[in-house]
Design a protein around this motif. Sequence first.
Motif, PDB file in Angstrom:
ATOM      1  N   ILE A   5     -11.661 -24.748  31.070  1.00  0.00           N
ATOM      2  CA  ILE A   5     -10.418 -25.526  31.160  1.00  0.00           C
ATOM      3  C   ILE A   5      -9.270 -24.613  31.601  1.00  0.00           C
ATOM      4  O   ILE A   5      -8.457 -24.978  32.442  1.00  0.00           O
ATOM      5  CB  ILE A   5     -10.109 -26.221  29.818  1.00  0.00           C
ATOM      6  N   ALA A   6      -9.216 -23.414  31.023  1.00  0.00           N
ATOM      7  CA  ALA A   6      -8.155 -22.459  31.373  1.00  0.00           C
ATOM      8  C   ALA A   6      -8.227 -22.090  32.850  1.00  0.00           C
ATOM      9  O   ALA A   6      -7.196 -22.054  33.537  1.00  0.00           O
ATOM     10  CB  ALA A   6      -8.265 -21.215  30.501  1.00  0.00           C
ATOM     11  N   GLN A  23     -13.555 -31.714  24.188  1.00  0.00           N
ATOM     12  CA  GLN A  23     -14.057 -30.675  23.297  1.00  0.00           C
ATOM     13  C   GLN A  23     -15.437 -30.167  23.691  1.00  0.00           C
ATOM     14  O   GLN A  23     -15.832 -29.087  23.285  1.00  0.00           O
ATOM     15  CB  GLN A  23     -14.077 -31.183  21.858  1.00  0.00           C
ATOM     16  N   ASN A  24     -16.169 -30.936  24.490  1.00  0.00           N
ATOM     17  CA  ASN A  24     -17.506 -30.494  24.890  1.00  0.00           C
ATOM     18  C   ASN A  24     -17.451 -29.445  26.003  1.00  0.00           C
ATOM     19  O   ASN A  24     -18.427 -28.771  26.258  1.00  0.00           O
ATOM     20  CB  ASN A  24     -18.364 -31.688  25.336  1.00  0.00           C
ATOM     21  N   ARG A  25     -16.287 -29.288  26.641  1.00  0.00           N
ATOM     22  CA  ARG A  25     -16.119 -28.275  27.689  1.00  0.00           C
ATOM     23  C   ARG A  25     -15.602 -26.976  27.090  1.00  0.00           C
ATOM     24  O   ARG A  25     -14.756 -26.986  26.197  1.00  0.00           O
ATOM     25  CB  ARG A  25     -15.115 -28.750  28.744  1.00  0.00           C
ATOM     26  N   PRO A  26     -16.068 -25.849  27.591  1.00  0.00           N
ATOM     27  CA  PRO A  26     -15.556 -24.556  27.095  1.00  0.00           C
ATOM     28  C   PRO A  26     -14.079 -24.392  27.456  1.00  0.00           C
ATOM     29  O   PRO A  26     -13.641 -24.777  28.543  1.00  0.00           O
ATOM     30  CB  PRO A  26     -16.403 -23.528  27.820  1.00  0.00           C
ATOM     31  N   MET A  32       0.180 -30.419  27.454  1.00  0.00           N
ATOM     32  CA  MET A  32      -0.856 -31.154  28.125  1.00  0.00           C
ATOM     33  C   MET A  32      -2.168 -30.367  28.119  1.00  0.00           C
ATOM     34  O   MET A  32      -3.231 -30.965  28.024  1.00  0.00           O
ATOM     35  CB  MET A  32      -0.436 -31.484  29.553  1.00  0.00           C
ATOM     36  N   ALA A  33      -2.077 -29.046  28.201  1.00  0.00           N
ATOM     37  CA  ALA A  33      -3.278 -28.224  28.181  1.00  0.00           C
ATOM     38  C   ALA A  33      -3.990 -28.339  26.844  1.00  0.00           C
ATOM     39  O   ALA A  33      -5.223 -28.437  26.794  1.00  0.00           O
ATOM     40  CB  ALA A  33      -2.918 -26.771  28.468  1.00  0.00           C
ATOM     41  N   VAL A  34      -3.223 -28.366  25.764  1.00  0.00           N
ATOM     42  CA  VAL A  34      -3.811 -28.499  24.429  1.00  0.00           C
ATOM     43  C   VAL A  34      -4.459 -29.872  24.286  1.00  0.00           C
ATOM     44  O   VAL A  34      -5.571 -29.986  23.760  1.00  0.00           O
ATOM     45  CB  VAL A  34      -2.738 -28.277  23.336  1.00  0.00           C
ATOM     46  N   GLU A  35      -3.787 -30.899  24.766  1.00  0.00           N
ATOM     47  CA  GLU A  35      -4.360 -32.245  24.714  1.00  0.00           C
ATOM     48  C   GLU A  35      -5.663 -32.310  25.498  1.00  0.00           C
ATOM     49  O   GLU A  35      -6.623 -32.952  25.070  1.00  0.00           O
ATOM     50  CB  GLU A  35      -3.374 -33.267  25.272  1.00  0.00           C
ATOM     51  N   MET A  48      -4.386 -17.292  26.644  1.00  0.00           N
ATOM     52  CA  MET A  48      -3.165 -18.077  26.578  1.00  0.00           C
ATOM     53  C   MET A  48      -3.465 -19.470  26.029  1.00  0.00           C
ATOM     54  O   MET A  48      -2.763 -19.972  25.147  1.00  0.00           O
ATOM     55  CB  MET A  48      -2.523 -18.190  27.963  1.00  0.00           C
ATOM     56  N   LEU A  49      -4.504 -20.078  26.529  1.00  0.00           N
ATOM     57  CA  LEU A  49      -4.870 -21.415  26.076  1.00  0.00           C
ATOM     58  C   LEU A  49      -5.233 -21.401  24.596  1.00  0.00           C
ATOM     59  O   LEU A  49      -4.805 -22.274  23.835  1.00  0.00           O
ATOM     60  CB  LEU A  49      -6.028 -21.960  26.909  1.00  0.00           C
ATOM     61  N   ASN A  50      -5.989 -20.398  24.171  1.00  0.00           N
ATOM     62  CA  ASN A  50      -6.350 -20.287  22.750  1.00  0.00           C
ATOM     63  C   ASN A  50      -5.115 -20.124  21.880  1.00  0.00           C
ATOM     64  O   ASN A  50      -5.029 -20.702  20.797  1.00  0.00           O
ATOM     65  CB  ASN A  50      -7.307 -19.121  22.527  1.00  0.00           C
TER      66      ASN A  50
END
Length: 92
Positions: free
Chosen positions: A17-18, A10-13, A1-4, A27-29
């Motif tokens: 989000i992390a 995509q406009n947010r850094p 869900m985090a990747v989605e 971790m998110l990257n």
Amino acid sequence: MAVELCQTQQNRPKKEIAQELGITDNMLNRWVREHDKYGDNSFAGQGRPVMTDKEKELAQLRKELRETQIERDILKKAVSIFSKGDSRNTNS
């Protein structure tokens, strides 16, 4: 869900989000990279990395090579030990 979430926003850094999700941006990257590389096969779980068939074969071959090298070293030592024992018996 985090990747989605990263893909839809995509406009947010990613760092923002992390933080919102309570995880590190590293971790998110990593999750995004894994999803990009393996697609639906990502996140197999239990800490095991997802591998392609070629990567699995390579890992198996490396394991067999290590085992074979250990066996070779043991046999070399055994030959050395028995060779020394034979030379003692012939000189008596």
